[in-house]
Enzyme design. Structure first.
Site, PDB file in Angstrom:
ATOM      1  N   GLU A  89     -38.132  23.949  31.739  1.00  0.00           N
ATOM      2  CA  GLU A  89     -37.130  24.274  32.773  1.00  0.00           C
ATOM      3  C   GLU A  89     -37.261  23.392  34.003  1.00  0.00           C
ATOM      4  O   GLU A  89     -38.350  22.929  34.329  1.00  0.00           O
ATOM      5  CB  GLU A  89     -37.359  25.720  33.239  1.00  0.00           C
ATOM      6  CG  GLU A  89     -36.501  26.744  32.539  1.00  0.00           C
ATOM      7  CD  GLU A  89     -35.041  26.680  32.943  1.00  0.00           C
ATOM      8  OE1 GLU A  89     -34.696  25.948  33.895  1.00  0.00           O
ATOM      9  OE2 GLU A  89     -34.218  27.358  32.305  1.00  0.00           O
ATOM     10  N   ASP A  90     -36.146  23.211  34.720  1.00  0.00           N
ATOM     11  CA  ASP A  90     -36.214  22.515  36.016  1.00  0.00           C
ATOM     12  C   ASP A  90     -35.853  23.473  37.156  1.00  0.00           C
ATOM     13  O   ASP A  90     -35.707  23.035  38.293  1.00  0.00           O
ATOM     14  CB  ASP A  90     -35.260  21.307  36.043  1.00  0.00           C
ATOM     15  CG  ASP A  90     -33.811  21.741  36.091  1.00  0.00           C
ATOM     16  OD1 ASP A  90     -33.457  22.739  35.423  1.00  0.00           O
ATOM     17  OD2 ASP A  90     -33.021  21.101  36.805  1.00  0.00           O
ATOM     18  N   ASP A 133     -34.202  24.126  28.477  1.00  0.00           N
ATOM     19  CA  ASP A 133     -33.033  24.279  29.334  1.00  0.00           C
ATOM     20  C   ASP A 133     -32.210  22.983  29.143  1.00  0.00           C
ATOM     21  O   ASP A 133     -32.753  21.963  28.711  1.00  0.00           O
ATOM     22  CB  ASP A 133     -33.513  24.423  30.779  1.00  0.00           C
ATOM     23  CG  ASP A 133     -32.375  24.359  31.777  1.00  0.00           C
ATOM     24  OD1 ASP A 133     -31.337  24.996  31.530  1.00  0.00           O
ATOM     25  OD2 ASP A 133     -32.519  23.652  32.794  1.00  0.00           O
ATOM     26  N   LEU A 134     -30.943  23.031  29.475  1.00  0.00           N
ATOM     27  CA  LEU A 134     -30.102  21.828  29.298  1.00  0.00           C
ATOM     28  C   LEU A 134     -29.940  21.048  30.612  1.00  0.00           C
ATOM     29  O   LEU A 134     -30.395  19.897  30.725  1.00  0.00           O
ATOM     30  CB  LEU A 134     -28.722  22.250  28.770  1.00  0.00           C
ATOM     31  CG  LEU A 134     -27.686  21.126  28.659  1.00  0.00           C
ATOM     32  CD1 LEU A 134     -28.071  20.132  27.562  1.00  0.00           C
ATOM     33  CD2 LEU A 134     -26.288  21.705  28.375  1.00  0.00           C
ATOM     34  N   ASP A 135     -29.285  21.695  31.602  1.00  0.00           N
ATOM     35  CA  ASP A 135     -28.939  20.998  32.850  1.00  0.00           C
ATOM     36  C   ASP A 135     -30.206  20.652  33.642  1.00  0.00           C
ATOM     37  O   ASP A 135     -30.920  21.548  34.106  1.00  0.00           O
ATOM     38  CB  ASP A 135     -28.044  21.896  33.720  1.00  0.00           C
ATOM     39  CG  ASP A 135     -26.688  22.150  33.073  1.00  0.00           C
ATOM     40  OD1 ASP A 135     -26.149  21.241  32.432  1.00  0.00           O
ATOM     41  OD2 ASP A 135     -26.162  23.276  33.226  1.00  0.00           O
ATOM     42  N   THR A 144     -27.337  16.822  34.551  1.00  0.00           N
ATOM     43  CA  THR A 144     -26.140  17.541  34.997  1.00  0.00           C
ATOM     44  C   THR A 144     -26.420  18.429  36.208  1.00  0.00           C
ATOM     45  O   THR A 144     -25.469  18.927  36.825  1.00  0.00           O
ATOM     46  CB  THR A 144     -25.565  18.392  33.850  1.00  0.00           C
ATOM     47  OG1 THR A 144     -26.655  18.783  33.023  1.00  0.00           O
ATOM     48  CG2 THR A 144     -24.551  17.634  33.044  1.00  0.00           C
ATOM     49  N   LYS A 163     -30.349  33.948  33.606  1.00  0.00           N
ATOM     50  CA  LYS A 163     -31.678  33.678  34.163  1.00  0.00           C
ATOM     51  C   LYS A 163     -31.678  34.160  35.622  1.00  0.00           C
ATOM     52  O   LYS A 163     -30.657  34.026  36.277  1.00  0.00           O
ATOM     53  CB  LYS A 163     -31.970  32.172  34.126  1.00  0.00           C
ATOM     54  CG  LYS A 163     -31.928  31.576  32.704  1.00  0.00           C
ATOM     55  CD  LYS A 163     -31.982  30.055  32.751  1.00  0.00           C
ATOM     56  CE  LYS A 163     -31.759  29.465  31.366  1.00  0.00           C
ATOM     57  NZ  LYS A 163     -31.746  27.980  31.341  1.00  0.00           N
ATOM     58  N   SER A 188     -29.300  27.663  27.529  1.00  0.00           N
ATOM     59  CA  SER A 188     -28.601  27.235  28.747  1.00  0.00           C
ATOM     60  C   SER A 188     -27.823  28.369  29.402  1.00  0.00           C
ATOM     61  O   SER A 188     -27.204  29.189  28.711  1.00  0.00           O
ATOM     62  CB  SER A 188     -27.635  26.092  28.415  1.00  0.00           C
ATOM     63  OG  SER A 188     -26.895  25.743  29.568  1.00  0.00           O
ATOM     64  N   ALA A 189     -27.804  28.353  30.732  1.00  0.00           N
ATOM     65  CA  ALA A 189     -27.027  29.332  31.497  1.00  0.00           C
ATOM     66  C   ALA A 189     -25.582  28.878  31.675  1.00  0.00           C
ATOM     67  O   ALA A 189     -24.789  29.551  32.312  1.00  0.00           O
ATOM     68  CB  ALA A 189     -27.670  29.512  32.871  1.00  0.00           C
ATOM     69  N   LYS A 230     -29.959  26.278  41.004  1.00  0.00           N
ATOM     70  CA  LYS A 230     -30.321  25.755  39.682  1.00  0.00           C
ATOM     71  C   LYS A 230     -30.663  26.904  38.726  1.00  0.00           C
ATOM     72  O   LYS A 230     -31.427  27.802  39.093  1.00  0.00           O
ATOM     73  CB  LYS A 230     -31.499  24.791  39.791  1.00  0.00           C
ATOM     74  CG  LYS A 230     -31.114  23.451  40.373  1.00  0.00           C
ATOM     75  CD  LYS A 230     -32.264  22.457  40.270  1.00  0.00           C
ATOM     76  CE  LYS A 230     -31.855  21.121  40.842  1.00  0.00           C
ATOM     77  NZ  LYS A 230     -32.998  20.189  40.892  1.00  0.00           N
TER      78      LYS A 230
HETATM   79  C1  BG6 Z   1     -27.083  26.202  34.705  1.00  0.00           C
HETATM   80  C2  BG6 Z   1     -27.130  25.335  35.936  1.00  0.00           C
HETATM   81  O1  BG6 Z   1     -27.582  25.493  33.604  1.00  0.00           O
HETATM   82  O2  BG6 Z   1     -25.739  26.605  34.435  1.00  0.00           O
HETATM   83  C3  BG6 Z   1     -26.479  26.048  37.115  1.00  0.00           C
HETATM   84  O3  BG6 Z   1     -28.486  25.053  36.242  1.00  0.00           O
HETATM   85  C4  BG6 Z   1     -25.061  26.484  36.737  1.00  0.00           C
HETATM   86  O4  BG6 Z   1     -26.458  25.171  38.218  1.00  0.00           O
HETATM   87  C5  BG6 Z   1     -25.115  27.358  35.485  1.00  0.00           C
HETATM   88  O5  BG6 Z   1     -24.476  27.229  37.804  1.00  0.00           O
HETATM   89  C6  BG6 Z   1     -23.740  27.817  35.040  1.00  0.00           C
HETATM   90  O6  BG6 Z   1     -23.007  26.700  34.626  1.00  0.00           O
HETATM   91  P1  BG6 Z   1     -21.445  26.705  34.287  1.00  0.00           P
HETATM   92  O7  BG6 Z   1     -21.236  25.363  33.636  1.00  0.00           O
HETATM   93  O8  BG6 Z   1     -21.219  27.840  33.332  1.00  0.00           O
HETATM   94  O9  BG6 Z   1     -20.726  26.875  35.564  1.00  0.00           O
HETATM   95 MG    MG Z   2     -31.679  23.428  34.621  1.00  0.00          MG
END
Ligand code: BG6
Ligand code: MG
Length: 224
Positions: free
Chosen positions: A173-174, A11-13, A19, A149, A118-119, A47
């Site tokens: 993942e976090d 996962d990224l964030d 982030t 996810k 990443s989401a 998250k």
């Molecule tokens: C995920 C985060 O990686 O991305 C979420 O954990 C976030 O908190 C989701 O809502 C969507 O991100 P973005 O940048 O497309 O609004």
């Molecule tokens: Mg995350």
């Protein structure tokens, strides 16, 4: 039968860089404007969850029923994203979380492939700012998938592009929704965070500091 780890999908964030905090601050600004009691504890639910689903969760904090038009909902989500984009402008290569650079080197030395799942629709901006574009074999972001996810799609797509069987992949993942996605993809799940938050993970580490190849292999043995 001993199974070898063939790929690690991150996962990224909140895993590669912090982030998750920037997302929290941006939602907090919107929550404050709307007078909603948004806390760090509630933020855990956001998250890993898509932008619009996060907004829906945020608005569910209202005591009175809220009625926003689709356009107003889009505007709120766009405003949150504008705040978030401002915050991530400051991300630098030094902001990669501890242990991650060393792990990426170890994985490469051992012929284990790597991916980001990443989401976020801002994933490429964050990775660009970290100057980590060339450090992953595959990057899959929210723009390329249909189901967010906890659906396993983003992890399965990463495995497909890596040409690795999902059962030979370890996901990191976090987020609770992210661990669910990894498990639904039949991969090994390593969670970063407090143990009590992740009953379904194969291994939980309190920080990326202790995430190394040995732990990755250990997690796979725990699942087997
Ligand atoms: C995920 C985060 O990686 O991305 C979420 O954990 C976030 O908190 C989701 O809502 C969507 O991100 P973005 O940048 O497309 O609004
Ligand atoms: Mg995350």
């Amino acid at each position: 039968m001993v199974q070898l780890v063939k790929a690690v999908i991150f996962d990224l964030d909140g895993v590669i860089t912090d982030t998750a905090e920037h997302h929290y601050l941006a939602w907090k600004a919107i929550g404050d404007e709307l007078g909603l009691p948004f806390t760090r504890e509630f933020n855990e639910k956001l998250k890993g969850v898509s932008r619009m689903e996060s907004l829906r969760l945020l608005l569910s904090l209202s005591k009175e029923p809220l009625s926003f038009t689709d356009e107003e909902l889009d505007n709120l989500a766009t405003r949150k994203n504008e705040i978030y984009k401002q915050l991530i402008l400051e991300i630098k290569p030094e902001d990669v979380l501890p242990g991650i650079p060393e792990l990426l080197v170890e994985l490469k030395q051992n012929g284990i492939k790597t991916a980001i799942a990443s989401a976020s629709k801002n994933a490429f901006t964050v990775i660009d700012n970290l100057q980590m574009n060339d450090q992953f074999d595959v990057i899959v972001d929210a723009a390329t998938i249909v189901n967010s996810k906890p659906d396993p799609e983003v992890f399965l797509r990463a495995a497909e592009l890596l040409e690795v069987d999902p059962i030979d992949c370890v996901g990191v993942e976090d987020a609770v929704a992210g661990v669910e996605a990894i498990k639904s993809a039949h991969m090994v799940a390593i969670a970063i965070g407090p143990a009590e938050a992740f009953p379904h993970a194969d291994l939980v580490l309190s920080s990326t500091k202790s995430l190394d190849l040995q732990q990755v292999i250990h997690a796979q043995k725990l699942k087997a």
